[in-house]
Structures are given as C-alpha cells and as structure tokens.
Design a protein around this motif. Structure first.
Motif, PDB file in Angstrom:
ATOM      1  N   ALA A 207     -10.173  31.544  89.464  1.00 15.56           N
ATOM      2  CA  ALA A 207     -10.298  31.750  88.019  1.00 15.56           C
ATOM      3  C   ALA A 207     -11.574  31.127  87.449  1.00 15.56           C
ATOM      4  O   ALA A 207     -12.036  31.527  86.390  1.00 15.56           O
ATOM      5  N   PHE A 208     -12.122  30.127  88.153  1.00 16.49           N
ATOM      6  CA  PHE A 208     -13.286  29.410  87.607  1.00 16.49           C
ATOM      7  C   PHE A 208     -14.500  29.545  88.514  1.00 16.49           C
ATOM      8  O   PHE A 208     -14.368  29.661  89.729  1.00 16.49           O
ATOM      9  N   ARG A 209     -15.669  29.475  87.901  1.00 19.72           N
ATOM     10  CA  ARG A 209     -16.880  29.417  88.710  1.00 19.72           C
ATOM     11  C   ARG A 209     -17.984  28.705  87.934  1.00 19.72           C
ATOM     12  O   ARG A 209     -17.975  28.659  86.696  1.00 19.72           O
ATOM     13  N   VAL A 210     -18.902  28.133  88.693  1.00 16.84           N
ATOM     14  CA  VAL A 210     -20.108  27.559  88.104  1.00 16.84           C
ATOM     15  C   VAL A 210     -21.221  28.555  88.425  1.00 16.84           C
ATOM     16  O   VAL A 210     -21.508  28.810  89.593  1.00 16.84           O
ATOM     17  N   ALA A 211     -21.812  29.139  87.395  1.00 11.68           N
ATOM     18  CA  ALA A 211     -22.870  30.135  87.596  1.00 11.68           C
ATOM     19  C   ALA A 211     -24.073  29.471  88.273  1.00 11.68           C
ATOM     20  O   ALA A 211     -24.280  28.266  88.120  1.00 11.68           O
ATOM     21  N   VAL A 212     -24.838  30.259  89.012  1.00  9.91           N
ATOM     22  CA  VAL A 212     -25.992  29.717  89.744  1.00  9.91           C
ATOM     23  C   VAL A 212     -26.909  28.928  88.810  1.00  9.91           C
ATOM     24  O   VAL A 212     -27.338  27.813  89.122  1.00  9.91           O
ATOM     25  N   GLU A 213     -27.157  29.487  87.609  1.00  7.02           N
ATOM     26  CA  GLU A 213     -28.085  28.819  86.691  1.00  7.02           C
ATOM     27  C   GLU A 213     -27.476  27.539  86.091  1.00  7.02           C
ATOM     28  O   GLU A 213     -28.186  26.704  85.553  1.00  7.02           O
ATOM     29  N   ALA A 214     -26.146  27.389  86.191  1.00  7.21           N
ATOM     30  CA  ALA A 214     -25.496  26.185  85.655  1.00  7.21           C
ATOM     31  C   ALA A 214     -25.321  25.097  86.717  1.00  7.21           C
ATOM     32  O   ALA A 214     -24.919  23.981  86.397  1.00  7.21           O
ATOM     33  N   VAL A 218     -24.040  20.237  87.233  1.00  6.37           N
ATOM     34  CA  VAL A 218     -22.983  19.499  87.947  1.00  6.37           C
ATOM     35  C   VAL A 218     -23.426  18.979  89.327  1.00  6.37           C
ATOM     36  O   VAL A 218     -22.833  18.039  89.849  1.00  6.37           O
ATOM     37  N   GLU A 219     -24.454  19.566  89.897  1.00  8.44           N
ATOM     38  CA  GLU A 219     -24.885  19.222  91.258  1.00  8.44           C
ATOM     39  C   GLU A 219     -25.251  17.739  91.371  1.00  8.44           C
ATOM     40  O   GLU A 219     -26.066  17.225  90.601  1.00  8.44           O
ATOM     41  N   GLY A 220     -24.600  17.058  92.301  1.00 12.88           N
ATOM     42  CA  GLY A 220     -24.886  15.641  92.534  1.00 12.88           C
ATOM     43  C   GLY A 220     -24.395  14.719  91.434  1.00 12.88           C
ATOM     44  O   GLY A 220     -24.705  13.534  91.420  1.00 12.88           O
ATOM     45  N   ARG A 221     -23.603  15.246  90.493  1.00 10.87           N
ATOM     46  CA  ARG A 221     -23.160  14.428  89.354  1.00 10.87           C
ATOM     47  C   ARG A 221     -21.649  14.243  89.386  1.00 10.87           C
ATOM     48  O   ARG A 221     -20.925  15.056  89.954  1.00 10.87           O
ATOM     49  N   LEU A 244     -16.797  21.282  92.709  1.00 12.32           N
ATOM     50  CA  LEU A 244     -17.129  20.721  94.025  1.00 12.32           C
ATOM     51  C   LEU A 244     -17.935  21.717  94.851  1.00 12.32           C
ATOM     52  O   LEU A 244     -18.878  21.345  95.543  1.00 12.32           O
ATOM     53  N   ARG A 245     -17.572  23.016  94.746  1.00 13.37           N
ATOM     54  CA  ARG A 245     -18.327  24.050  95.451  1.00 13.37           C
ATOM     55  C   ARG A 245     -19.769  24.107  94.942  1.00 13.37           C
ATOM     56  O   ARG A 245     -20.683  24.443  95.675  1.00 13.37           O
ATOM     57  N   ALA A 246     -19.946  23.762  93.652  1.00 12.65           N
ATOM     58  CA  ALA A 246     -21.298  23.782  93.070  1.00 12.65           C
ATOM     59  C   ALA A 246     -22.046  22.483  93.365  1.00 12.65           C
ATOM     60  O   ALA A 246     -23.147  22.275  92.856  1.00 12.65           O
ATOM     61  N   GLY A 247     -21.425  21.589  94.147  1.00 16.80           N
ATOM     62  CA  GLY A 247     -22.126  20.381  94.586  1.00 16.80           C
ATOM     63  C   GLY A 247     -21.869  19.129  93.768  1.00 16.80           C
ATOM     64  O   GLY A 247     -22.604  18.144  93.894  1.00 16.80           O
ATOM     65  N   ALA A 248     -20.828  19.141  92.922  1.00 21.91           N
ATOM     66  CA  ALA A 248     -20.506  17.936  92.137  1.00 21.91           C
ATOM     67  C   ALA A 248     -20.227  16.771  93.077  1.00 21.91           C
ATOM     68  O   ALA A 248     -19.616  16.946  94.140  1.00 21.91           O
ATOM     69  N   ALA A 249     -20.660  15.571  92.684  1.00 28.57           N
ATOM     70  CA  ALA A 249     -20.463  14.390  93.526  1.00 28.57           C
ATOM     71  C   ALA A 249     -19.009  13.925  93.463  1.00 28.57           C
ATOM     72  O   ALA A 249     -18.520  13.242  94.368  1.00 28.57           O
TER      73      ALA A 249
END
Ligand SMILES: [Zn+2]
Length: 263
Positions: A207-214, A218-221, A244-249
C-alpha cells in the motif's frame, strides 16, 4: 525545543466537490465554536478549553512505563529493566519501537474521533504535546517525522489527514525535520475494522511506497512515523517496510492511542 511560528493549515480546500449544504453546516459549526466556549470532546460539557473536561481527563487510560521496548505495550508488573514482551519476540514488528499516549478507549477514543471527524483542529496541538512527551525516547534519535499517509481518495472525503496534523506539530515541538510527502499511499485499502490480523496484513501489503525522487528524504535517516491510532500494527509495519526499502536507517512509530493488546 523549536516551536513553529505559525501553524500550517492541513485542510485541503475543495472548491467544487462539496455541497452547499456541507459548507453551510461547516460555517454554522465554526460560528457556534466561536461564540460558545469549546466543548469537552468526550461528554460535550462546554467551556473546557483543554479538549476534555477534568472528569474525562481523569478517565484517560494513559500508558506509563514499564512498557515493552519494541511494541510499547504496558507490562502489568515491573520487569526491572528494559524488556521486550513475549508478543514482540514471537512476532517482531518491522518498525523498531512504537509508543502511544493512551489506550484507545473512552475519552482518548473520543479525542481521536473528534479530531478525525469533527474538524476539531485545536485538539491536534494538545494531542501532539502529549505525544512528544510519550515519544521522547523516539524523538531523541529522530531525523525526520513522517505522517502515515491517507490515500488521495480518502483524503478528499475527509479533507485533511489527521496524522499529518499531528506529525507537523510534533516535528515543530521536537525540532525535527518534517516531510509529509516522503511516503505515498499507492493503494486505497478498505477499512481495517472487522478484519483479522492476517487479513489486515494482506489488505495493506504494497500500500505504501517512497518515490525515487523522495528517497533522499529518508535514506540513511531515522524516521518517526506518526498516526492517530495503532491497531494491530499492520499499517505501521507496511509503511515502515516502505521506508526501510528506501534505505531508512531506522523507523519508529508514534501514535496517540493504541488498541489494547494482550501482554
Ligand atoms: Zn468531559
């Protein structure tokens, strides 16, 4: 603590999609609210000024330490140190930690419902203040606050996302970055009420996604996701997985109320 100078308006202006009757009714209600002092969100007693009257405040089932380090559920006894509950060990959540102000019951439930369905935006500040206190541990390590998004269709039906109304204020009070558009809800899910835990998981899968430009948001944060209510955690888990898939720490979850879970 940094406080935002002006409260942003989270309501979505809709020029054509609402009936004249709707708008007249809203206008009348705002006029009544201006003339009459604020009513208690639970029992309706006028002149409370703080969301709830004294009697209803004393009826709020606040969640206090000791709680499970992961799920934030209260322990019926003091385990003496930071402990993870058997429920969290048996079925670990995708998010790191969850914290809530109160159990979703009685006056706390009335507060949530008044914010969501009655446009009582003044309650958002009050609820956010309590959430900052209950979520202190989470906010200490937080880089960015993100509301759990509504799908566009539901947003238009309700005109504002109550999670965003809370999240913006929490970020302001805690001095964290606020990114309401970091996560998108790409699937309009049916209401979770009445669904089993497995059905809820299926309902919110993908149901959720982090768009490439967004992604850089979140990446590393370390992300703190904000919502008004936590039920089984299926929605929070799905949203956490997208981060997490978008790289959130790391991803923690802060809500106003949680449905009482067995310990
Ligand atoms: Zn009351």
């Amino acid at each position: 603590m940094a406080v935002t100078a002006r409260e942003p308006d989270y309501r979505i202006p809709l020029a054509n999609s609402r009936s004249v009757l709707d708008r007249t009714r809203d206008g009348a209600r705002r006029l009544i609210d201006l003339v009459l002092p604020q009513r208690c969100a639970a029992c309706g007693t006028p002149g409370t000024g703080h969301g709830l009257c004294g009697a209803c405040w004393s009826g709020v089932d606040f969640i206090a330490a000791p709680v499970c380090q992961r799920l934030g559920t209260p322990f019926p006894y003091d385990p003496g140190e930071a402990v993870t509950s058997p429920a969290a060990i048996a079925d670990p959540p995708d998010f790191g930690r969850a914290r809530a102000v109160a159990r979703y019951d009685g006056p706390a439930r009335a507060l949530v419902r008044s914010l969501k369905f009655q446009d009582r935006m003044e309650l958002a500040g009050l609820m956010a203040g309590l959430m900052v206190r209950s979520g202190q541990e989470l906010l200490e390590t937080c880089d960015v606050v993100v509301p759990i998004p509504l799908h566009r269709r539901r947003l238009f039906g309700r005109r504002f996302n109550q999670a965003a109304a809370l999240a913006g204020r929490i970020a302001g009070l805690a001095g964290c970055d606020y990114q309401p558009m970091a996560v998108q809800r790409v699937k309009s899910t049916r209401h979770q009420v009445g669904l089993s835990a497995a059905e809820r998981r299926r309902n919110v899968a993908g149901a959720f996604r982090v768009a490439v430009e967004a992604r850089p948001l979140v990446e590393g944060r370390r992300v703190v996701l904000v919502d008004d209510v936590l039920t089984t955690g299926a929605t929070a888990n799905a949203c956490a997985r997208a981060c997490l898939r978008a790289g959130a720490a790391g991803v923690d979850v802060l809500v106003f109320a949680r449905v009482a879970a067995p310990v």
